[in-house]
Design an enzyme around this catalytic site. Structure first.
Site, PDB file in Angstrom:
ATOM      1  N   ALA A 125      54.308  39.490  69.378  1.00 30.79           N
ATOM      2  CA  ALA A 125      53.685  38.208  69.039  1.00 30.79           C
ATOM      3  C   ALA A 125      54.384  37.560  67.858  1.00 30.79           C
ATOM      4  O   ALA A 125      54.179  37.948  66.705  1.00 30.79           O
ATOM      5  CB  ALA A 125      52.205  38.431  68.731  1.00 30.79           C
ATOM      6  N   GLU A 248      66.871  40.232  74.178  1.00 34.57           N
ATOM      7  CA  GLU A 248      65.838  39.445  74.881  1.00 34.57           C
ATOM      8  C   GLU A 248      66.506  38.296  75.646  1.00 34.57           C
ATOM      9  O   GLU A 248      66.180  38.030  76.807  1.00 34.57           O
ATOM     10  CB  GLU A 248      64.832  38.886  73.853  1.00 34.57           C
ATOM     11  CG  GLU A 248      63.827  37.940  74.474  1.00 34.57           C
ATOM     12  CD  GLU A 248      62.791  37.397  73.497  1.00 34.57           C
ATOM     13  OE1 GLU A 248      62.755  37.862  72.334  1.00 34.57           O
ATOM     14  OE2 GLU A 248      62.004  36.529  73.899  1.00 34.57           O
TER      15      GLU A 248
HETATM   16  C1  LIG Z   1      55.280  31.606  79.563  1.00 34.45           C
HETATM   17  C2  LIG Z   1      55.629  31.820  78.126  1.00 34.45           C
HETATM   18  C3  LIG Z   1      55.691  33.108  77.619  1.00 34.45           C
HETATM   19  C4  LIG Z   1      55.984  33.325  76.271  1.00 34.45           C
HETATM   20  N1  LIG Z   1      55.968  34.615  75.772  1.00 34.45           N
HETATM   21  C5  LIG Z   1      56.069  34.799  74.431  1.00 34.45           C
HETATM   22  C6  LIG Z   1      55.879  36.104  73.865  1.00 34.45           C
HETATM   23  O1  LIG Z   1      55.668  37.096  74.569  1.00 34.45           O
HETATM   24  N2  LIG Z   1      55.914  36.227  72.507  1.00 34.45           N
HETATM   25  C7  LIG Z   1      56.166  35.155  71.696  1.00 34.45           C
HETATM   26  O2  LIG Z   1      56.167  35.340  70.480  1.00 34.45           O
HETATM   27  N3  LIG Z   1      56.373  33.918  72.200  1.00 34.45           N
HETATM   28  C8  LIG Z   1      56.316  33.717  73.552  1.00 34.45           C
HETATM   29  N4  LIG Z   1      56.498  32.449  74.074  1.00 34.45           N
HETATM   30  C9  LIG Z   1      56.775  31.348  73.172  1.00 34.45           C
HETATM   31  C10 LIG Z   1      58.161  30.747  73.312  1.00 34.45           C
HETATM   32  O3  LIG Z   1      59.145  31.599  72.790  1.00 34.45           O
HETATM   33  C11 LIG Z   1      58.116  29.362  72.634  1.00 34.45           C
HETATM   34  O4  LIG Z   1      57.331  28.535  73.477  1.00 34.45           O
HETATM   35  C12 LIG Z   1      59.494  28.770  72.438  1.00 34.45           C
HETATM   36  O5  LIG Z   1      60.211  29.488  71.452  1.00 34.45           O
HETATM   37  C13 LIG Z   1      59.422  27.287  72.016  1.00 34.45           C
HETATM   38  O6  LIG Z   1      58.541  27.106  70.961  1.00 34.45           O
HETATM   39  P1  LIG Z   1      57.398  25.955  71.078  1.00 34.45           P
HETATM   40  O7  LIG Z   1      56.714  26.147  72.375  1.00 34.45           O
HETATM   41  O8  LIG Z   1      56.567  25.984  69.855  1.00 34.45           O
HETATM   42  O9  LIG Z   1      58.219  24.617  71.152  1.00 34.45           O
HETATM   43  P2  LIG Z   1      58.660  23.704  69.896  1.00 34.45           P
HETATM   44  O10 LIG Z   1      59.315  24.545  68.877  1.00 34.45           O
HETATM   45  O11 LIG Z   1      57.475  22.889  69.493  1.00 34.45           O
HETATM   46  O12 LIG Z   1      59.752  22.760  70.580  1.00 34.45           O
HETATM   47  C14 LIG Z   1      59.445  21.477  71.179  1.00 34.45           C
HETATM   48  C15 LIG Z   1      60.763  20.792  71.555  1.00 34.45           C
HETATM   49  O13 LIG Z   1      61.525  20.567  70.370  1.00 34.45           O
HETATM   50  C16 LIG Z   1      62.833  21.079  70.527  1.00 34.45           C
HETATM   51  N5  LIG Z   1      63.385  21.539  69.256  1.00 34.45           N
HETATM   52  C17 LIG Z   1      62.825  22.400  68.372  1.00 34.45           C
HETATM   53  N6  LIG Z   1      63.656  22.620  67.333  1.00 34.45           N
HETATM   54  C18 LIG Z   1      64.764  21.891  67.577  1.00 34.45           C
HETATM   55  C19 LIG Z   1      66.000  21.703  66.888  1.00 34.45           C
HETATM   56  N7  LIG Z   1      66.257  22.312  65.734  1.00 34.45           N
HETATM   57  N8  LIG Z   1      66.929  20.859  67.440  1.00 34.45           N
HETATM   58  C20 LIG Z   1      66.683  20.246  68.614  1.00 34.45           C
HETATM   59  N9  LIG Z   1      65.542  20.384  69.310  1.00 34.45           N
HETATM   60  C21 LIG Z   1      64.594  21.193  68.803  1.00 34.45           C
HETATM   61  C22 LIG Z   1      62.687  22.233  71.499  1.00 34.45           C
HETATM   62  O14 LIG Z   1      63.905  22.566  72.098  1.00 34.45           O
HETATM   63  C23 LIG Z   1      61.662  21.650  72.470  1.00 34.45           C
HETATM   64  O15 LIG Z   1      62.323  20.858  73.406  1.00 34.45           O
HETATM   65  C24 LIG Z   1      56.253  32.223  75.431  1.00 34.45           C
HETATM   66  C25 LIG Z   1      56.228  30.928  75.952  1.00 34.45           C
HETATM   67  C26 LIG Z   1      55.910  30.702  77.261  1.00 34.45           C
HETATM   68  C27 LIG Z   1      55.844  29.290  77.767  1.00 34.45           C
END
Ligand SMILES: Cc1cc2nc3c(=O)[nH]c(=O)nc-3n(C[C@H](O)[C@H](O)[C@H](O)COP(=O)(O)OP(=O)(O)OC[C@H]3O[C@@H](n4cnc5c(N)ncnc54)[C@H](O)[C@@H]3O)c2cc1C
Length: 385
Positions: A125, A248
């Protein structure tokens, strides 16, 4: 092109796994899909098959190997059959490297035998409602108690794969505030027992794809985590995350490539059977060109995925190379699966056809484990940009 990554042992494992999937998964997969979760007992079957112990040293009940090739075979075979093993992928791909890298001898003796037997399923997590890509912004805290026996964990996590079934979750939490020089300082990792008081599994999230994987919200209210469950050193969590994210990302890249390969297999069969205007769909030049173009893309993705696998097994896969493999393979899979779905016409939009499920399952590959945009920032930084 001839592939060089797999030997006879891997191919024998492939046969066993293929038979297992046919017998134990395919007949019940529609039920799992409708329920939105894999039954917990199924994980004991995966454990019996030996899937959880491949990379665990023999003294803790494993096979003592150091290779991701059996996982690679698993990705190919599950995709080939149009199924998944639920949220169990994170148990081996994500959690195990942290245990092997960080756990003390005492912790390994406590954690690993139950890990191998499936008695304790693990998840990780990192993500929080307010922060995903920008992990340094996490708000979950772990405060050492005055008597120094335990940490008190408070906060919330979201999108946690395997979060419903997990018995132990590696929780990333702040043990110190960030410093002025380094926002990443102060994060620590804990192997939290999910039966602890104050630990709550919230909603099982309703997802577009990966319907059988249990993705959950977690919340922690004054959860007492014994100091014996701190993984590695305090405040070094971000460094540990950086070390393990390449494996990963390789796993996501390989899974995506395997899905694209499976999409071509399903589509080739479909276009030969489906007749329109008195001819099989395969007869049209457009169909041949589309599938040929998809095949060329998958051949390239296979080469990248295999090469990244060799580099990972040799301990040489760099963060930028892993990011590059993930970016390439997941973008190829996105294009290929979309084109394959198009060749199915309306049937491709129906969940009873594996291509529809692949389409939905594959979409998240460009998001989780770090988005495609984050992969580009890692690659650009490595290029000196
Ligand atoms: C089905 C599923 C399973 C998952 N499993 C896990 C898990 O087991 N453990 C865990 O910890 N997490 C898990 N995640 C979380 C996943 O790793 C995150 O959703 C992912 O890292 C993106 O973060 P966010 O959703 O907060 O998007 P955000 O960070 O809010 O991003 C929103 C948008 O902004 C863009 N963006 C962000 N920063 C930048 C930048 N510097 N430059 C340009 N664009 C940018 C992104 O690319 C995206 O398009 C899971 C997610 C899903 C959907």
């Amino acid at each position: 092109m001839r592939r060089t990554v797999f030997n006879e042992d891997h191919e024998a494992f492939r046969e066993t796994l293929r038979a297992f999937i046919e017998a134990e998964v395919v007949p019940v997969y529609d039920e799992w899909f409708a329920e939105g979760i894999v039954p917990r007992e199924f994980y004991y079957k995966l454990a019996e098959l030996g899937l959880f112990g491949i990379n665990v040293p023999e003294e803790y009940g494993g096979a003592g190997l150091e290779t991701h090739k059996f996982e690679a075979v698993q990705y190919e075979e599950t995709a080939r059959a149009g199924v998944t093993f639920g949220g169990s992928g994170v148990h081996v791909l994500l959690a195990l490297p942290y245990i092997k890298m960080l756990a003390t001898e005492e912790q390994k003796r406590r954690y690993l035998p139950k890990f191998v037997s499936g008695e304790e399923m693990w998840a990780i997590a990192m993500t929080e409602p307010g922060t995903g890509s920008d992990l340094a912004g996490m708000k979950t805290t772990a405060k050492l108690s005055e008597d120094g026996t335990h940490y008190v964990l408070n906060g919330a996590k979201t999108f946690i794969t395997g979060g419903v079934h997990a018995d132990r979750v590696i929780v990333c939490a702040r043990t110190s505030p960030p410093t002025a020089e380094d926002r990443r300082h102060g994060i620590s990792l804990f192997a939290v027992d999910t039966k602890s008081e104050g630990y709550t599994v919230g909603r099982k999230l309703d997802k577009l794809g990966l319907r059988t994987s249990d993705t959950a919200e977690l919340s922690f209210v004054d959860v007492k985590v014994p100091v014996e469950d701190l993984l590695g050193e305090e405040n070094q969590g971000f460094y540990y995350l950086g070390k393990n994210l390449p494996s990963e990302r390789w796993g996501i890249a390989y899974g995506a490539y395997a899905q694209a390969k499976a999409a071509i297999r399903f589509t080739k069969q479909y276009v030969q059977e489906r007749t329109v205007f008195g001819k099989p769909v395969a007869h049209f030049q457009n169909t041949k060109f589309e599938l040929a173009a998809c095949q060329a893309e998958v051949d390239a993705a296979e080469a990248v995925a295999d090469r990244a696998l060799e580099a990972l097994d040799a301990g040489e896969l760099t963060p930028a190379e892993a990011a590059s493999a993930k970016l390439f393979c997941t973008e190829v899979a996105h294009r290929v699966i979309d084109r394959c779905l198009q060749l199915h016409g309306g049937y491709g939009y129906m969940n009873e056809y594996p291509i529809a499920r692949l389409y939905a399952d594959n979409r998240v590959n460009r998001i989780y484990g770090g988005t495609s945009e984050i992969m580009k920032t890692i690659i650009a930084k490595d290029m000196g940009l």
